[in-house]
Design a protein around this motif. Sequence first.
Motif, mmCIF file in Angstrom:
data_model
loop_
_atom_site.group_PDB
_atom_site.id
_atom_site.type_symbol
_atom_site.label_atom_id
_atom_site.label_comp_id
_atom_site.label_asym_id
_atom_site.label_seq_id
_atom_site.Cartn_x
_atom_site.Cartn_y
_atom_site.Cartn_z
ATOM 1 N N PHE A 1 0.822 -1.198 0.000
ATOM 2 C CA PHE A 1 0.000 0.000 0.000
ATOM 3 C C PHE A 1 0.864 1.260 0.000
ATOM 4 C CE2 PHE A 1 -2.891 3.003 2.300
ATOM 5 C CZ PHE A 1 -3.997 2.934 1.456
ATOM 6 N N THR A 2 2.026 1.175 0.640
ATOM 7 C CA THR A 2 2.912 2.335 0.702
ATOM 8 C C THR A 2 3.356 2.775 -0.685
ATOM 9 O OG1 THR A 2 3.679 1.661 2.895
ATOM 10 C CG2 THR A 2 5.067 3.208 1.703
ATOM 11 N N GLU A 3 3.487 1.840 -1.607
ATOM 12 C CA GLU A 3 3.826 2.203 -2.986
ATOM 13 C C GLU A 3 2.768 3.149 -3.558
ATOM 14 O OE1 GLU A 3 3.749 0.011 -7.283
ATOM 15 O OE2 GLU A 3 5.100 -0.870 -5.796
ATOM 16 N N LEU A 4 1.489 2.824 -3.339
ATOM 17 C CA LEU A 4 0.402 3.662 -3.841
ATOM 18 C C LEU A 4 0.382 5.018 -3.144
ATOM 19 C CD1 LEU A 4 -2.405 0.936 -3.907
ATOM 20 C CD2 LEU A 4 -1.310 1.974 -5.906
ATOM 21 N N THR A 5 0.573 5.012 -1.830
ATOM 22 C CA THR A 5 0.480 6.242 -1.053
ATOM 23 C C THR A 5 1.553 7.242 -1.445
ATOM 24 O OG1 THR A 5 -0.359 4.920 0.793
ATOM 25 C CG2 THR A 5 0.340 7.147 1.290
ATOM 26 N N THR A 6 2.761 6.758 -1.708
ATOM 27 C CA THR A 6 3.845 7.667 -2.075
ATOM 28 C C THR A 6 3.759 8.107 -3.530
ATOM 29 O OG1 THR A 6 5.247 5.728 -2.456
ATOM 30 C CG2 THR A 6 5.441 6.822 -0.329
ATOM 31 N N ALA A 7 3.229 7.239 -4.386
ATOM 32 C CA ALA A 7 3.105 7.606 -5.804
ATOM 33 C C ALA A 7 1.952 8.575 -6.030
ATOM 34 C CB ALA A 7 2.898 6.345 -6.644
ATOM 35 N N ILE A 8 0.894 8.440 -5.215
ATOM 36 C CA ILE A 8 -0.300 9.280 -5.370
ATOM 37 C C ILE A 8 -0.691 9.816 -3.996
ATOM 38 C CG2 ILE A 8 -2.645 9.393 -6.319
ATOM 39 C CD1 ILE A 8 -2.041 6.767 -7.810
ATOM 40 N N PRO B 1 -7.265 5.465 -0.683
ATOM 41 C CA PRO B 1 -7.687 4.364 -1.559
ATOM 42 C C PRO B 1 -8.651 4.797 -2.661
ATOM 43 C CG PRO B 1 -7.767 3.699 0.730
ATOM 44 C CD PRO B 1 -7.509 5.173 0.733
ATOM 45 N N PHE B 2 -9.496 5.775 -2.362
ATOM 46 C CA PHE B 2 -10.405 6.300 -3.382
ATOM 47 C C PHE B 2 -9.624 6.823 -4.582
ATOM 48 C CE2 PHE B 2 -11.824 10.615 -4.730
ATOM 49 C CZ PHE B 2 -12.807 10.227 -5.625
ATOM 50 N N ALA B 3 -8.550 7.553 -4.313
ATOM 51 C CA ALA B 3 -7.759 8.144 -5.397
ATOM 52 C C ALA B 3 -7.040 7.075 -6.205
ATOM 53 C CB ALA B 3 -6.747 9.135 -4.812
ATOM 54 N N TYR B 4 -6.468 6.059 -5.508
ATOM 55 C CA TYR B 4 -5.728 5.028 -6.223
ATOM 56 C C TYR B 4 -6.664 4.220 -7.123
ATOM 57 C CZ TYR B 4 -3.316 5.936 -1.783
ATOM 58 O OH TYR B 4 -2.784 6.520 -0.672
ATOM 59 N N SER B 5 -7.826 3.861 -6.590
ATOM 60 C CA SER B 5 -8.756 3.015 -7.345
ATOM 61 C C SER B 5 -9.404 3.787 -8.481
ATOM 62 C CB SER B 5 -9.829 2.449 -6.405
ATOM 63 O OG SER B 5 -9.231 1.651 -5.407
ATOM 64 N N ARG B 6 -9.647 5.061 -8.284
ATOM 65 C CA ARG B 6 -10.228 5.855 -9.364
ATOM 66 C C ARG B 6 -9.231 6.001 -10.503
ATOM 67 N NH1 ARG B 6 -12.482 12.117 -9.176
ATOM 68 N NH2 ARG B 6 -13.536 12.047 -11.192
ATOM 69 N N ARG B 7 -7.974 6.183 -10.141
ATOM 70 C CA ARG B 7 -6.959 6.323 -11.178
ATOM 71 C C ARG B 7 -6.760 5.001 -11.925
ATOM 72 N NH1 ARG B 7 -1.673 10.078 -10.831
ATOM 73 N NH2 ARG B 7 -0.417 9.160 -12.477
ATOM 74 N N ALA B 8 -6.889 3.885 -11.214
ATOM 75 C CA ALA B 8 -6.682 2.579 -11.836
ATOM 76 C C ALA B 8 -7.892 2.093 -12.606
ATOM 77 C CB ALA B 8 -6.304 1.549 -10.772
ATOM 78 N N PHE B 9 -9.092 2.282 -12.049
ATOM 79 C CA PHE B 9 -10.294 1.662 -12.608
ATOM 80 C C PHE B 9 -11.392 2.652 -13.003
ATOM 81 C CE2 PHE B 9 -8.495 -1.654 -9.777
ATOM 82 C CZ PHE B 9 -8.233 -2.608 -10.742
ATOM 83 N N SER C 1 -7.606 -1.977 -3.369
ATOM 84 C CA SER C 1 -6.316 -1.279 -3.360
ATOM 85 C C SER C 1 -5.219 -2.155 -3.956
ATOM 86 C CB SER C 1 -5.947 -0.869 -1.932
ATOM 87 O OG SER C 1 -6.822 0.126 -1.439
ATOM 88 N N MET C 2 -5.203 -3.435 -3.585
ATOM 89 C CA MET C 2 -4.195 -4.337 -4.147
ATOM 90 C C MET C 2 -4.430 -4.544 -5.645
ATOM 91 S SD MET C 2 -1.961 -4.988 -1.810
ATOM 92 C CE MET C 2 -2.223 -3.212 -1.540
ATOM 93 N N LEU C 3 -5.687 -4.637 -6.055
ATOM 94 C CA LEU C 3 -5.991 -4.732 -7.483
ATOM 95 C C LEU C 3 -5.524 -3.476 -8.215
ATOM 96 C CD1 LEU C 3 -9.573 -6.316 -7.359
ATOM 97 C CD2 LEU C 3 -7.429 -7.460 -8.018
#
Length: 458
Positions: free
Chosen positions: A61-68, A74-82, A373-375
């Motif tokens: 999860f830290t990879e996602l948090t630091t990149a975005i 999690p809302f931001a990561y999943s919206r950007r991915a899916f 988040s992992m997806l």
Amino acid sequence: MTTQTLKPTLGTIHLWAIAVGLVISGEYFGWSYGWGVAGTLGFLVSAVVVAIMYTCFIFSFTELTTAIPHAGGPFAYSRRAFGEKGGLVAGLATLIEFVFAPPAIALAIGAYLNVQFPELDPKTAAVGAYIIFMGLNILGVKIAATFELIVTVLAVIELLVFMGVVAPGFSFSNFVINGWSGSNTFSLGSMSGIFAAIPFAIWFFLAIEGAAMAAEEAKDPKRTIPKAYVSGILTLVFLAMGVMIMAGGAGDWKTLSGINDPLPQAMKMVVGEHSGWLHMLVWVGLFGLVASFHGIILGYSRQGFALARAGYLPAGLAKLSRFQTPHRATIAGGIIGIAAIYSDGIINLQGMSLTAAMITMAVFGAIVMYIISMLSLFKLRKTEPNLERTFSAPGYPIVPAIALTLAVVCLIAMVWFNLVIALIFLGFMVIGFIYFSLTKHQRDNAQGDVMLSGSNSI
């Protein structure tokens, strides 16, 4: 700076305090309900499996948090991915997690205060806690984070003191007797208990991911967040295992399995009812509950703010106070929490206490969020290979795959053993989707956000 931009003021130590503080109440109460369904040994198995899941999850999860580094986490990561619907699933699940965890913690605060003041109604104390800590959150994130740091450090010290004071009375035989779902031998029923206890094992670590929602308010998030998360999960694994094992060996663990103040009661078995250590634990133990309660209020307010800013919730919730804090989102979540507190005794969910039901509801939100988040991590590795990743998930793809697999297993087990609450959770998600489908105009008119659009700008 626009009226919808949060101010970066937090350093590594503040982020560590938020990550640990969000969770640390889980070491003080809630987990012992797992003993009631799995026994001490069965619950130990649940806790070890969940600890592995969380360790793998946080390193990924830290990879996602630091990149975005975004307040929506999690809302931001999943919206950007899916896309928008992916963001909706993660955003709603996270909001449910962070809105339903505080009522359980507030009731535990009331229970701890009731030990010292028997005439004080725990519900009244719980509502008072909401009012005080919503106000503190509204006054400013630096003030709130500094307070969080102080109470978190005190809470960690107190748990270490608890383990030290109880240690002379610890007996391994106390811990293992009838440790498999009320039996001394492992059986098929023991396996069932292990799965049924999963929500309470998750409570040991629930909400550590909430520090991601302070990412917009962090100084140099690509450097500070990894340090905070890695040190935070190591701190929590040590405390969770230590507290659980020491409490279980203090005496008759069955008397601790269905109460909101297991640590004072465990200490009472060793030092007696009138010991100064006991009163110290009750008072200082409140710091652990307060740290999580206060931190999760910060988390749900930022999640509500981010969803409203992006047009997923009413735009009014994205308004900031003169202290640059999302006061409306803070108050809205508090109203829901207070209503949940007063539903105790009115609503009965599968024979559970309100505390256990709120914990289970929050865990459903968390597990769904962990899965998506992992997806998102796997998806963004493929679709955005050039995304700046100052921290990469170690052991990729094995470590995030372990987190994903264990999260799916946990979700299946939780639905099996908590079908009524699962259906209520699903109902909340459906209501969110209906609102989403009727409010496209809000997202069309929402403030642009490059971090959600695929740009790697900060």
